[in-house]
Design an enzyme around this catalytic site. Structure first.
Site, PDB file in Angstrom:
ATOM      1  N   GLN A 188       0.841  -1.193   0.000  1.00  0.00           N
ATOM      2  CA  GLN A 188       0.000   0.000   0.000  1.00  0.00           C
ATOM      3  C   GLN A 188       0.876   1.243   0.000  1.00  0.00           C
ATOM      4  O   GLN A 188       0.379   2.357  -0.121  1.00  0.00           O
ATOM      5  CB  GLN A 188      -0.874   0.024   1.256  1.00  0.00           C
ATOM      6  CG  GLN A 188      -1.839  -1.132   1.362  1.00  0.00           C
ATOM      7  CD  GLN A 188      -2.430  -1.209   2.763  1.00  0.00           C
ATOM      8  OE1 GLN A 188      -3.438  -0.586   3.064  1.00  0.00           O
ATOM      9  NE2 GLN A 188      -1.788  -1.975   3.622  1.00  0.00           N
ATOM     10  N   HIS A 226      -1.629   1.343  -4.211  1.00  0.00           N
ATOM     11  CA  HIS A 226      -2.025   2.745  -3.993  1.00  0.00           C
ATOM     12  C   HIS A 226      -1.175   3.722  -4.805  1.00  0.00           C
ATOM     13  O   HIS A 226      -1.160   4.913  -4.509  1.00  0.00           O
ATOM     14  CB  HIS A 226      -1.954   3.093  -2.500  1.00  0.00           C
ATOM     15  CG  HIS A 226      -3.027   2.422  -1.686  1.00  0.00           C
ATOM     16  ND1 HIS A 226      -3.020   2.372  -0.316  1.00  0.00           N
ATOM     17  CD2 HIS A 226      -4.156   1.780  -2.068  1.00  0.00           C
ATOM     18  CE1 HIS A 226      -4.096   1.720   0.113  1.00  0.00           C
ATOM     19  NE2 HIS A 226      -4.786   1.341  -0.927  1.00  0.00           N
ATOM     20  N   CYS A 258      -1.515  12.033 -15.864  1.00  0.00           N
ATOM     21  CA  CYS A 258      -2.301  13.157 -16.367  1.00  0.00           C
ATOM     22  C   CYS A 258      -3.776  12.877 -16.100  1.00  0.00           C
ATOM     23  O   CYS A 258      -4.283  11.826 -16.493  1.00  0.00           O
ATOM     24  CB  CYS A 258      -2.059  13.321 -17.861  1.00  0.00           C
ATOM     25  SG  CYS A 258      -3.135  14.568 -18.610  1.00  0.00           S
ATOM     26  N   CYS A 317      -5.523  12.715 -19.939  1.00  0.00           N
ATOM     27  CA  CYS A 317      -5.302  11.617 -20.910  1.00  0.00           C
ATOM     28  C   CYS A 317      -4.774  10.349 -20.236  1.00  0.00           C
ATOM     29  O   CYS A 317      -4.614   9.327 -20.894  1.00  0.00           O
ATOM     30  CB  CYS A 317      -4.356  12.065 -22.023  1.00  0.00           C
ATOM     31  SG  CYS A 317      -2.624  12.143 -21.516  1.00  0.00           S
ATOM     32  N   SER A 367      -2.504  -1.087   9.417  1.00  0.00           N
ATOM     33  CA  SER A 367      -3.532  -0.986  10.459  1.00  0.00           C
ATOM     34  C   SER A 367      -4.818  -1.696  10.067  1.00  0.00           C
ATOM     35  O   SER A 367      -5.713  -1.863  10.887  1.00  0.00           O
ATOM     36  CB  SER A 367      -3.834   0.488  10.739  1.00  0.00           C
ATOM     37  OG  SER A 367      -4.354   1.096   9.576  1.00  0.00           O
TER      38      SER A 367
HETATM   39  P1  OAD Z   1      -1.384   3.087   9.039  1.00  0.00           P
HETATM   40  O1  OAD Z   1      -0.672   4.312   9.487  1.00  0.00           O
HETATM   41  O2  OAD Z   1      -2.851   3.101   9.041  1.00  0.00           O
HETATM   42  O3  OAD Z   1      -0.924   1.854   9.936  1.00  0.00           O
HETATM   43  C1  OAD Z   1       0.435   1.616  10.191  1.00  0.00           C
HETATM   44  C2  OAD Z   1       0.531   0.287  10.933  1.00  0.00           C
HETATM   45  O4  OAD Z   1       1.908  -0.012  11.067  1.00  0.00           O
HETATM   46  C3  OAD Z   1      -0.074   0.286  12.321  1.00  0.00           C
HETATM   47  O5  OAD Z   1      -0.891  -0.869  12.458  1.00  0.00           O
HETATM   48  C4  OAD Z   1       1.139   0.226  13.260  1.00  0.00           C
HETATM   49  O6  OAD Z   1       0.887  -0.543  14.430  1.00  0.00           O
HETATM   50  C5  OAD Z   1       2.141  -0.483  12.380  1.00  0.00           C
HETATM   51  N1  OAD Z   1       3.536  -0.133  12.683  1.00  0.00           N
HETATM   52  C6  OAD Z   1       4.054   1.080  12.980  1.00  0.00           C
HETATM   53  N2  OAD Z   1       5.377   1.015  13.141  1.00  0.00           N
HETATM   54  C7  OAD Z   1       5.714  -0.294  12.927  1.00  0.00           C
HETATM   55  C8  OAD Z   1       6.945  -1.007  12.944  1.00  0.00           C
HETATM   56  N3  OAD Z   1       8.112  -0.408  13.198  1.00  0.00           N
HETATM   57  N4  OAD Z   1       6.919  -2.341  12.698  1.00  0.00           N
HETATM   58  C9  OAD Z   1       5.738  -2.974  12.441  1.00  0.00           C
HETATM   59  N5  OAD Z   1       4.558  -2.344  12.389  1.00  0.00           N
HETATM   60  C10 OAD Z   1       4.538  -1.028  12.639  1.00  0.00           C
HETATM   61  O7  OAD Z   1      -0.779   2.717   7.592  1.00  0.00           O
HETATM   62  P2  OAD Z   1      -1.401   1.748   6.482  1.00  0.00           P
HETATM   63  O8  OAD Z   1      -2.118   0.615   7.078  1.00  0.00           O
HETATM   64  O9  OAD Z   1      -0.314   1.469   5.516  1.00  0.00           O
HETATM   65  O10 OAD Z   1      -3.470   5.327   1.612  1.00  0.00           O
HETATM   66  O11 OAD Z   1      -2.440   2.725   5.803  1.00  0.00           O
HETATM   67  C11 OAD Z   1      -3.186   2.274   4.706  1.00  0.00           C
HETATM   68  C12 OAD Z   1      -3.442   3.404   3.753  1.00  0.00           C
HETATM   69  O12 OAD Z   1      -4.023   4.506   4.457  1.00  0.00           O
HETATM   70  C13 OAD Z   1      -2.200   4.005   3.130  1.00  0.00           C
HETATM   71  O13 OAD Z   1      -1.758   3.296   1.998  1.00  0.00           O
HETATM   72  C14 OAD Z   1      -2.629   5.390   2.762  1.00  0.00           C
HETATM   73  C15 OAD Z   1      -3.375   5.732   4.023  1.00  0.00           C
HETATM   74  O14 OAD Z   1      -4.354   6.678   3.919  1.00  0.00           O
HETATM   75  C16 OAD Z   1      -3.556   6.371   0.783  1.00  0.00           C
HETATM   76  O15 OAD Z   1      -2.972   7.426   0.980  1.00  0.00           O
HETATM   77  C17 OAD Z   1      -4.436   6.121  -0.402  1.00  0.00           C
END
Ligand code: OAD
Length: 223
Positions: A86, A104, A112, A115, A172
């Protein structure tokens, strides 16, 4: 063994790239509706470009960590590994992973809005930048925003459902469809996280701890 791996911001956290929802995370400092939706981009493209220009600058300064490195080693092993992320950073690629599926999008790419051409993003993007293909001043980061459909979903669903093992690392599980992938996994399921995610109960196995420690140990056990 066929292994499908989904990574989230937690895998890059120890490289100094912030996560989104943890304490002090990106979505506690920025309004998601203003910087990560197509509507926000229409309202204020300069603000959105500033946000992603800053993310791109952080990414350039960051280096892959031991978790990225271990996943690249696993891909080179006899296991049939597919890495789905992601994350919009390129740290998996810079660690040596070859075939990363960016569901993502990517900070390194621009697209763009008129287009749909795509090209390598410059370090700094601006609202008036013309598209190199059609010249429309409608260039945007090639990032999937809220309300948009993630990339490569058919391929991802196939890989996850056919895997002997599905592993989610550092996510998360708050954002769908990524958070729902565990539901279509037919093989064993493993969650790696600092703390149980919103979908933790859907996984059979759990490894709790920082990705830079847990992932290399887990990979060493498979090699
Ligand atoms: P989140 O910020 O929602 O979650 C991060 C996760 O990583 C949490 O569950 C933490 O417990 C875990 N974490 C943090 N530090 C860690 C470490 N050192 N080792 C292991 N785990 C750790 O991020 P994502 O789940 O990636 O999308 O978020 C999903 C999407 O939401 C992203 O791709 C982004 C965001 O909005 C877009 O921007 C479209």
């Amino acid at each position: 063994m066929k292994i499908a791996i989904l990574t989230g911001a937690g895998v890059s956290a120890e490289s100094g790239l912030g996560t989104f929802r943890d304490k002090g995370g990106m979505w506690t400092k920025y309004d998601l509706d203003e910087v990560a939706t197509p509507q926000g981009f229409v309202r204020n493209p300069a603000l959105v470009h500033d946000f992603y220009n800053a993310r791109r600058a952080n990414c350039v300064q960051a280096a892959p960590n031991a978790a990225h490195d271990a996943l690249a080693r696993l891909e080179k092993s006899a296991h049939d590994v597919t890495l789905i992320t992601q994350n919009v950073d390129d740290l998996h690629e810079r660690a040596g992973s070859q075939a990363v599926i960016h569901m993502h999008g990517s900070l390194t790419q621009a697209t763009c809005a008129v287009c749909h051409a795509t090209w390598v993003a410059p370090l700094v993007m601006a609202p008036d930048d013309p598209c190199p293909d059609c010249a429309a001043p409608a260039t945007r980061p090639d990032i999937v925003w809220f309300g948009e459909v993630p990339y490569h979903m058919d391929q991802i669903a196939k890989v996850v459902s056919e895997a002997d093992l599905f592993v989610a690392i550092g996510t998360s599980a708050e954002v769908y469809p990524a958070a729902g992938l565990v539901e279509i996994a037919q093989g064993r399921t493993l969650e790696v996280n600092l703390a149980p995610s919103a979908q933790a109960n859907a996984f059979e196995d759990h490894l709790i701890g920082p990705a830079t420690k847990v992932v290399p140990d887990w990979v060493a056990g498979l090699l």
